[in-house]
Design a protein around this motif. Sequence first.
Motif, short mmCIF file in Angstrom:
data_model
loop_
_atom_site.label_atom_id
_atom_site.label_comp_id
_atom_site.label_asym_id
_atom_site.label_seq_id
_atom_site.Cartn_x
_atom_site.Cartn_y
_atom_site.Cartn_z
N VAL A 147 43.77 -13.78 -101.78
CA VAL A 147 43.39 -12.40 -102.04
C VAL A 147 43.96 -11.54 -100.92
O VAL A 147 43.82 -11.88 -99.74
N ALA A 148 44.61 -10.44 -101.28
CA ALA A 148 45.13 -9.51 -100.27
C ALA A 148 44.13 -8.39 -100.06
O ALA A 148 43.72 -7.71 -101.01
N ASP A 149 43.71 -8.20 -98.82
CA ASP A 149 42.75 -7.16 -98.46
C ASP A 149 43.53 -5.91 -98.05
O ASP A 149 44.21 -5.91 -97.02
N ILE A 150 43.44 -4.87 -98.88
CA ILE A 150 44.28 -3.68 -98.70
C ILE A 150 43.41 -2.43 -98.73
O ILE A 150 42.49 -2.32 -99.55
N HIS A 151 43.72 -1.49 -97.85
CA HIS A 151 43.00 -0.22 -97.84
C HIS A 151 43.99 0.95 -97.84
O HIS A 151 44.96 0.95 -97.08
#
Length: 370
Positions: free
Chosen positions: A84-88
């Motif tokens: 899972v890529a954690d992106i903001h």
Amino acid sequence: MQFESPIKRRKSRQIMVGDVAVGGDAPITIQSMTNTETTDVEATVAQIERIQMAGADIVRVSVPSMDAAEAFGAIRKRVSIPLVADIHFDYRIALRVADLGVDCLRINPGNIGREKRILAVVDKARDLNIPIRIGVNAGSLEKDLQTKYGEPTPDALVESALRHVDILDKYDFQNFKVSVKASDVFMAVAAYRKLATQIEQPLHLGITEAGGLRGGTVKSSVGLGMLLMDGIGDTIRVSLAADPVEEVKVGWDILKSLKLRSKGINFIACPSCSRQNFDVIKTMNELEMRLEDIITPLDVAVIGCVVNGPGEAKEVDVGLAGGTPKNLVYVNGVPSQKFEQENLVDSLEQLIRKQAAEKEAKEKDIIAKV
């Protein structure tokens, strides 16, 4: 001591994170998150492999920049576990990691700007069949919600989550899961309970920023335990200020204690007292350390005296009841042999490994005959 969990799980829509099912009738999955610099590919790959070895089903990786996105692509090629890529905020990072093989995007649609940017991410996720995780956190609520509620509350968390859900609904995108995390156990539990009645998507559970290894384990066990007992939760992450491997271990222990999943050895051990005929604490510390590699579900009781020992030992796969001058060992409920105090841990380890191997062989034989 084999019986099914009495917990009736909330029915949710099932999504796929890579080849791992989340929700529906799938087992509750365990996640952790890397804490290495993502741009350090070697360190991140090594940590992901350790997390996977500990039993994680899914790993989350922070991707804060385009450089990190390119590094993520290199990492994705070298590991097998779903990522899972954690992106903001930056939608371009989401688009890039999608092309590089991400299995899930952790990105809140309302935080990535104009509508066409949101639509670009949703369309990309739809085209590549990539689920999205909406992740709401009490520490980063929208300013207007902070003003409206005055402080983080369960209602504020749920309202924030539903805002993002509404955006995905607008584009007819249902391939998502949601979390509403707080560091306060009561707030998180109340928010998840409310949200569980309003959407059909899987719920990702967590008590965020729970604390260090001991304190965070307690808070997570209490909070997640309350929700899981309610049948709420499809995937969990235990958030600890500790090695991510410890998060996975605690996650497994929580699910095993509720009989929601089985993996490795489930130890039953007395707290030790003056009746003990051997050093229970030392024995348990040694056994837990030596037997971490066993993944076959096995119940093992280590009881230091004859008061509770025989009763507990009869109900498990391998049981030890302390005695003088020798300790009585039960295998599958039947007295089997006696172990001397000397080399007690060595003898127990050998027996447990033997039983685990035999159980695994039987299970494989049953599967082969089906």
